[in-house]
Design an enzyme around this catalytic site. Structure first.
Site, mmCIF file in Angstrom:
data_model
loop_
_atom_site.group_PDB
_atom_site.id
_atom_site.type_symbol
_atom_site.label_atom_id
_atom_site.label_comp_id
_atom_site.label_asym_id
_atom_site.label_seq_id
_atom_site.Cartn_x
_atom_site.Cartn_y
_atom_site.Cartn_z
ATOM 1 N N TYR A 1 0.800 -1.216 -0.030
ATOM 2 C CA TYR A 1 0.123 0.025 0.071
ATOM 3 C C TYR A 1 0.832 1.182 0.105
ATOM 4 O O TYR A 1 0.613 2.384 -0.721
ATOM 5 C CB TYR A 1 -0.963 -0.149 1.325
ATOM 6 N N THR B 1 -14.608 6.463 5.898
ATOM 7 C CA THR B 1 -15.142 5.871 4.657
ATOM 8 C C THR B 1 -15.602 4.539 4.544
ATOM 9 O O THR B 1 -15.381 4.104 6.018
ATOM 10 C CB THR B 1 -14.022 5.935 3.720
#
Length: 259
Positions: free
Chosen positions: A165, A200
């Site tokens: 990531y 989110t």
């Protein structure tokens, strides 16, 4: 850049940061096309904002080409691209089982998947959108378009298990200035946002105590970021014509601990 009447493409626009940005752009009078894999959510957001949904896989050339073709047929050539499509995983580079002592390494296919979605997928959309923006007539100061990418604070202080990531998001940061320089002669600006811990769908299923701990780790304000705050910065990066080649953290001053 005057936003009203412009066309925009938002990748990852069916939820989270992308959906919030699409809503704010639409409120500014922008014609918005959403790129996403989730047709149900994408169609719903598109209907809500009077936009158009395009089912797009950012890892596939033909899919991205078809998405831009559909969006441009409906709204004309986009002058704004917001890249929010992305994903993550958490796997150590190499690790030892506490139970058996067996040693394993990060599967390279899983590493490559994150790079392909977050980094290559972002670049694919930038390159194809920029080529289209170059056909637009220049506006004030010669401006033709604005591109905003989404990296992460993990690009600078990635945690344990975030090698893939962090590499993907670090790549997005690293290519921002060169691409801005590549496109400067054509009047196309490029900027990147590095969000911290945002509320989110990725965190939606997390227990309340986990969310509370994450909120407490933010120096100020001690809460999760709101997608609308990301959207506000993304839209300002489009509106402000002197904003170019920048990578901006949006994180409440957090610096991530190793774990």
């Amino acid at each position: 850049m005057e936003l009203k009447g412009k066309a925009a493409v938002v990748t990852g626009g069916a939820s989270g940061l992308g959906a919030a940005t699409a809503r704010l752009l639409a409120a500014e009078g922008v014609k918005v096309a959403l790129f996403d894999l989730n047709a149900e959510k994408g169609e719903a957001v598109a209907a809500e904002i009077g936009g158009i949904f395009c089912q797009v896989n950012v890892c596939d050339d033909a899919s991205v080409d078809a998405g831009f073709e559909k969006a441009r047929a409906a709204h004309g050539q986009e002058a704004i691209l917001i890249n929010c499509a992305g994903t993550g995983n958490a796997v150590k580079t190499a690790s030892r089982s506490k139970e058996t002592g067996a040693i394993k390494h990060f599967p390279l296919d899983a590493f490559n998947m994150i790079i392909q979605i977050n980094l290559v997928g972002t670049f694919r959309c930038i390159a194809k959108s920029a080529a289209g923006m170059m056909t637009l007539e220049p506006g004030e100061f010669g401006e033709r378009g604005a591109i905003v990418n989404t990296a992460s604070v993990a690009a600078e202080d990635g945690q344990i298990g975030q090698a893939a990531y962090s590499a993907s998001k670090g790549g997005v940061v690293g290519m921002t200035l060169p691409i801005a320089r590549d496109l400067s002669g054509e009047g196309i600006r490029v900027n990147t946002i590095l969000p911290g811990i945002f509320n989110t769908p990725l965190l939606a299923a997390a227990p309340d105590n986990v969310k509370a701990a994450l909120s407490a780790s933010v120096p100020f304000p001690k809460r999760l970021g709101m997608p609308e705050e990301y959207a506000s910065l993304a839209v300002e990066m489009c509106r402000n014509s002197y904003f170019n080649g920048e990578d901006v953290r949006l994180d409440g001053a957090i610096r991530m601990a190793p774990r």
